[in-house]
Design a protein around this motif. Structure first.
Motif, PDB file in Angstrom:
ATOM      1  N   GLY A 253       0.809  -1.223   0.000  1.00 43.41           N
ATOM      2  CA  GLY A 253       0.000   0.000   0.000  1.00 43.41           C
ATOM      3  C   GLY A 253       0.833   1.260   0.000  1.00 43.41           C
ATOM      4  N   GLN A 254       1.846   1.332  -0.887  1.00 45.04           N
ATOM      5  CA  GLN A 254       2.670   2.543  -0.889  1.00 45.04           C
ATOM      6  C   GLN A 254       1.784   3.767  -1.067  1.00 45.04           C
ATOM      7  OE1 GLN A 254       3.233   4.729  -3.797  1.00 45.04           O
ATOM      8  NE2 GLN A 254       4.671   3.591  -5.066  1.00 45.04           N
ATOM      9  N   ALA A 255       2.186   4.864  -0.428  1.00 48.42           N
ATOM     10  CA  ALA A 255       1.280   5.992  -0.199  1.00 48.42           C
ATOM     11  C   ALA A 255       1.125   6.939  -1.368  1.00 48.42           C
ATOM     12  CB  ALA A 255       1.746   6.775   1.037  1.00 48.42           C
ATOM     13  N   SER A 256       1.792   6.653  -2.498  1.00 47.22           N
ATOM     14  CA  SER A 256       1.610   7.473  -3.690  1.00 47.22           C
ATOM     15  C   SER A 256       0.595   6.881  -4.647  1.00 47.22           C
ATOM     16  CB  SER A 256       2.933   7.638  -4.447  1.00 47.22           C
ATOM     17  OG  SER A 256       3.888   8.302  -3.669  1.00 47.22           O
ATOM     18  N   ALA A 257       0.609   5.555  -4.799  1.00 49.74           N
ATOM     19  CA  ALA A 257      -0.202   4.942  -5.855  1.00 49.74           C
ATOM     20  C   ALA A 257      -0.613   3.517  -5.557  1.00 49.74           C
ATOM     21  CB  ALA A 257       0.562   4.981  -7.177  1.00 49.74           C
ATOM     22  N   GLY A 258      -0.472   3.057  -4.319  1.00 50.77           N
ATOM     23  CA  GLY A 258      -0.680   1.645  -4.019  1.00 50.77           C
ATOM     24  C   GLY A 258      -2.004   1.278  -3.399  1.00 50.77           C
ATOM     25  N   GLY A 259      -2.952   2.215  -3.323  1.00 52.02           N
ATOM     26  CA  GLY A 259      -4.208   1.947  -2.646  1.00 52.02           C
ATOM     27  C   GLY A 259      -5.228   1.226  -3.506  1.00 52.02           C
ATOM     28  N   VAL A 260      -6.138   0.525  -2.846  1.00 53.18           N
ATOM     29  CA  VAL A 260      -7.297  -0.078  -3.513  1.00 53.18           C
ATOM     30  C   VAL A 260      -8.541   0.346  -2.756  1.00 53.18           C
ATOM     31  CG1 VAL A 260      -5.979  -2.065  -4.331  1.00 53.18           C
ATOM     32  CG2 VAL A 260      -7.237  -2.234  -2.183  1.00 53.18           C
ATOM     33  N   GLY A 261      -9.638   0.573  -3.485  1.00 54.29           N
ATOM     34  CA  GLY A 261     -10.847   0.991  -2.797  1.00 54.29           C
ATOM     35  C   GLY A 261     -12.015   1.168  -3.728  1.00 54.29           C
ATOM     36  N   SER A 262     -13.186   1.251  -3.149  1.00 55.32           N
ATOM     37  CA  SER A 262     -14.418   1.455  -3.902  1.00 55.32           C
ATOM     38  C   SER A 262     -14.726   2.933  -4.015  1.00 55.32           C
ATOM     39  CB  SER A 262     -15.579   0.749  -3.201  1.00 55.32           C
ATOM     40  OG  SER A 262     -15.847   1.373  -1.948  1.00 55.32           O
ATOM     41  N   ALA A 263     -15.569   3.269  -5.000  1.00 53.17           N
ATOM     42  CA  ALA A 263     -16.029   4.652  -5.128  1.00 53.17           C
ATOM     43  C   ALA A 263     -16.774   5.091  -3.868  1.00 53.17           C
ATOM     44  CB  ALA A 263     -16.923   4.791  -6.355  1.00 53.17           C
ATOM     45  N   ARG A 264     -17.518   4.163  -3.264  1.00 53.39           N
ATOM     46  CA  ARG A 264     -18.218   4.501  -2.014  1.00 53.39           C
ATOM     47  C   ARG A 264     -17.230   5.021  -0.975  1.00 53.39           C
ATOM     48  NH1 ARG A 264     -21.285  -1.316  -1.571  1.00 53.39           N
ATOM     49  NH2 ARG A 264     -23.076  -0.889  -2.954  1.00 53.39           N
ATOM     50  N   ALA A 265     -16.102   4.325  -0.865  1.00 46.98           N
ATOM     51  CA  ALA A 265     -15.119   4.709   0.149  1.00 46.98           C
ATOM     52  C   ALA A 265     -14.474   6.041  -0.182  1.00 46.98           C
ATOM     53  CB  ALA A 265     -14.063   3.623   0.282  1.00 46.98           C
ATOM     54  N   LEU A 266     -14.193   6.277  -1.475  1.00 44.03           N
ATOM     55  CA  LEU A 266     -13.572   7.545  -1.861  1.00 44.03           C
ATOM     56  C   LEU A 266     -14.480   8.714  -1.511  1.00 44.03           C
ATOM     57  CD1 LEU A 266     -12.075   6.710  -5.382  1.00 44.03           C
ATOM     58  CD2 LEU A 266     -11.115   6.292  -3.117  1.00 44.03           C
ATOM     59  N   ALA A 267     -15.766   8.588  -1.845  1.00 45.45           N
ATOM     60  CA  ALA A 267     -16.701   9.672  -1.548  1.00 45.45           C
ATOM     61  C   ALA A 267     -16.889   9.824  -0.043  1.00 45.45           C
ATOM     62  CB  ALA A 267     -18.037   9.397  -2.229  1.00 45.45           C
ATOM     63  N   ARG A 268     -16.978   8.715   0.657  1.00 42.23           N
ATOM     64  CA  ARG A 268     -17.209   8.771   2.106  1.00 42.23           C
ATOM     65  C   ARG A 268     -16.025   9.407   2.837  1.00 42.23           C
ATOM     66  NH1 ARG A 268     -20.496   6.707   5.973  1.00 42.23           N
ATOM     67  NH2 ARG A 268     -19.571   5.869   7.879  1.00 42.23           N
ATOM     68  N   MET A 269     -14.800   9.083   2.408  1.00 41.57           N
ATOM     69  CA  MET A 269     -13.635   9.693   3.038  1.00 41.57           C
ATOM     70  C   MET A 269     -13.655  11.205   2.880  1.00 41.57           C
ATOM     71  SD  MET A 269      -9.559   9.091   2.318  1.00 41.57           S
ATOM     72  CE  MET A 269      -9.581   9.922   0.721  1.00 41.57           C
ATOM     73  N   HIS A 270     -13.971  11.671   1.690  1.00 37.90           N
ATOM     74  CA  HIS A 270     -13.983  13.114   1.467  1.00 37.90           C
ATOM     75  C   HIS A 270     -15.163  13.782   2.158  1.00 37.90           C
ATOM     76  CE1 HIS A 270     -10.955  12.083  -1.564  1.00 37.90           C
ATOM     77  NE2 HIS A 270     -10.551  13.326  -1.405  1.00 37.90           N
ATOM     78  N   ALA A 271     -16.274  13.053   2.288  1.00 40.07           N
ATOM     79  CA  ALA A 271     -17.394  13.589   3.071  1.00 40.07           C
ATOM     80  C   ALA A 271     -16.987  13.751   4.529  1.00 40.07           C
ATOM     81  CB  ALA A 271     -18.604  12.674   2.942  1.00 40.07           C
ATOM     82  N   ALA A 272     -16.270  12.760   5.060  1.00 40.44           N
ATOM     83  CA  ALA A 272     -15.837  12.838   6.457  1.00 40.44           C
ATOM     84  C   ALA A 272     -14.851  13.983   6.672  1.00 40.44           C
ATOM     85  CB  ALA A 272     -15.183  11.519   6.876  1.00 40.44           C
ATOM     86  N   ALA A 273     -14.121  14.344   5.630  1.00 40.44           N
ATOM     87  CA  ALA A 273     -13.143  15.429   5.763  1.00 40.44           C
ATOM     88  C   ALA A 273     -13.813  16.776   5.994  1.00 40.44           C
ATOM     89  CB  ALA A 273     -12.263  15.496   4.523  1.00 40.44           C
ATOM     90  N   ILE A 274     -15.005  16.980   5.406  1.00 42.18           N
ATOM     91  CA  ILE A 274     -15.593  18.325   5.450  1.00 42.18           C
ATOM     92  C   ILE A 274     -16.939  18.407   6.138  1.00 42.18           C
ATOM     93  CG2 ILE A 274     -14.336  19.023   3.381  1.00 42.18           C
ATOM     94  CD1 ILE A 274     -16.961  18.800   1.805  1.00 42.18           C
ATOM     95  N   PHE A 275     -17.565  17.248   6.468  1.00 38.54           N
ATOM     96  CA  PHE A 275     -18.880  17.273   7.100  1.00 38.54           C
ATOM     97  C   PHE A 275     -18.940  16.338   8.299  1.00 38.54           C
ATOM     98  CE2 PHE A 275     -20.151  18.642   2.796  1.00 38.54           C
ATOM     99  CZ  PHE A 275     -20.795  19.820   3.145  1.00 38.54           C
ATOM    100  N   GLU A 276     -19.874  16.610   9.183  1.00 35.49           N
ATOM    101  CA  GLU A 276     -20.167  15.669  10.260  1.00 35.49           C
ATOM    102  C   GLU A 276     -20.675  14.382   9.633  1.00 35.49           C
ATOM    103  OE1 GLU A 276     -23.458  15.173  13.776  1.00 35.49           O
ATOM    104  OE2 GLU A 276     -22.582  17.162  13.485  1.00 35.49           O
ATOM    105  N   LEU A 277     -20.158  13.259  10.107  1.00 37.08           N
ATOM    106  CA  LEU A 277     -20.538  11.960   9.570  1.00 37.08           C
ATOM    107  C   LEU A 277     -20.547  10.960  10.720  1.00 37.08           C
ATOM    108  CD1 LEU A 277     -21.117  11.013   6.611  1.00 37.08           C
ATOM    109  CD2 LEU A 277     -18.786  10.142   6.554  1.00 37.08           C
TER     110      LEU A 277
END
Length: 379
Positions: A253-277
């Motif tokens: 999981g190198q931190a530049s390009a080694g991640g795996v994930g779903s679109a759900r997770a990508l959106a949820r992470m960014h939602a958690a960054a800026i909104f109460e969740l």
């Protein structure tokens, strides 16, 4: 894909046009990529769609450089905590980095891709490229490709190792460990910086680019320079498709390009960054959100030729998608993935696909999808 493509999933009332646009762009795609699209608005999921061969809502494709958004969310949290100081030199945390004229570079400048260490002279082996500690150790003593701090260029495969070594020296822990503890586990995110072996059945292998005749002609007119700065930055001739499809690479999981994930997770992470969740306060304060989105250095990227490209570790997506506010921050990925948070519209967006888009980076259909999402969000 044909016009009869089946789109699966749900949209909230008012976002029906997003589903229609998702179906339309996939029907026009001749290369059968398989895609996911997820959107949150004001902390509530409003889009959860997927389509294509071998893809469902729980699939875990490689997201390549979207990984940088997860890694640099950790850095933003450490800056917000006061653990890291943006205007302190990198060498004050990591003394070996001072070699070859890099002693004055600040963490702020490093996060803005301004160190000049876009890759290793002579290249990394594929095994070394998967290991952040090896990348950092080899780059610490290398001379930069331009005067540090004065210009910027995309450190596509190494920025997470460089910023990650600062994190390790300051905290004694890796970016991957801190991401797991502070971001992934609390929010139950299916975005992994180090794919557990148990999740291997959910991984969908990335497929290589399959250019149309028109795209092949464009490549012939503007061929890739195997000796240029871009070749160094992308570790040419490494096959990045085969590289990420190797389970041992994804496990690190190198931190530049080694991640795996779903679109759900990508959106949820960014939602958690800026909104109460989930009853939790936003991860980032408004002040930190503004800091990471603010232009670091104006001008043209030495590697990609993009203009006014970076804030602090994050891309500035409003440059690519003008319907977004200037305070938006996120990152795209080589196979076409895109994710961001846009405080202005209240949108957190995640898109993945399993085949490389031409010519790499955010797939062109994101332009249509983002516009449809923002229109729906604004009613």
């Amino acid at each position: 894909m044909s016009d009869s493509i089946n789109v699966h999933g749900t949209v909230a009332a008012g976002f029906e046009a997003v589903r229609e646009e998702f179906a339309a762009v996939l029907a026009e795609e001749p290369n059968e990529p398989g895609s996911q699209l997820a959107v949150y608005q004001d902390g509530r999921q409003v889009v959860d769609l997927w389509a294509g061969e071998g893809v469902d809502g729980d699939s875990l494709p490689a997201v390549y450089s979207v990984t940088k958004g997860a890694a640099h969310l950790v850095v933003a949290l450490l800056v917000q905590d006061g653990t890291l100081e943006l205007d302190r030199t990198v060498a004050s945390y990591w003394p070996e980095f001072a070699a070859e004229g890099k002693s004055a570079l600040t963490l702020r400048e490093l996060l803005g891709h301004r160190s000049g260490l876009v890759g290793l002279e002579g290249g990394f082996s594929e095994a070394d490229l998967a290991d952040d500690r090896v990348i950092a150790a080899k780059l610490a003593g290398q001379a930069p490709f331009w005067e540090p701090g004065k210009e910027y260029g995309y450190h596509g495969l190494v920025i997470g190792a460089l910023t990650g070594e600062v994190v390790r020296r300051a905290t004694g822990r890796s970016i991957q460990e801190l991401y797991e503890e502070r971001v992934r586990a609390p929010y139950g995110l299916d975005l992994h910086l180090g794919q557990p072996a148990a999740l291997e059945p959910r991984y969908v292998a990335i497929r290589p680019m399959n250019p149309t005749p028109e795209q092949a002609a464009e490549l012939a007119v503007h061929p890739f320079d195997p000796k240029g700065l871009r070749a160094i930055a992308f570790n040419y001739p490494t096959d990045l498709v085969a590289w990420i499809n190797d389970p041992s690479v994804r496990a690190l999981g190198q931190a530049s390009a080694g991640g795996v994930g779903s679109a759900r997770a990508l959106a949820r992470m960014h939602a958690a960054a800026i909104f109460e969740l989930d009853g939790r306060a936003p991860l980032l304060t408004p002040e930190t959100q503004a800091e990471v989105a603010r232009l670091g250095l104006a001008g043209v990227d030495r590697v990609t030729d993009e203009v006014d490209h970076f804030g602090l570790g994050f891309e500035r997506p409003h440059v690519r998608y003008p319907s977004l506010g200037e305070g938006a921050f996120g990152h795209c990925g080589a196979a076409g993935a895109q994710s961001f948070a846009d405080p202005a519209s209240g949108v957190a967006y995640g898109y993945t696909r399993r085949r490389f888009a031409f010519p790499g980076g955010a797939a062109p259909e994101n332009e249509r999808l983002v516009a449809a999402v923002v229109r729906a969000a604004r009613g």
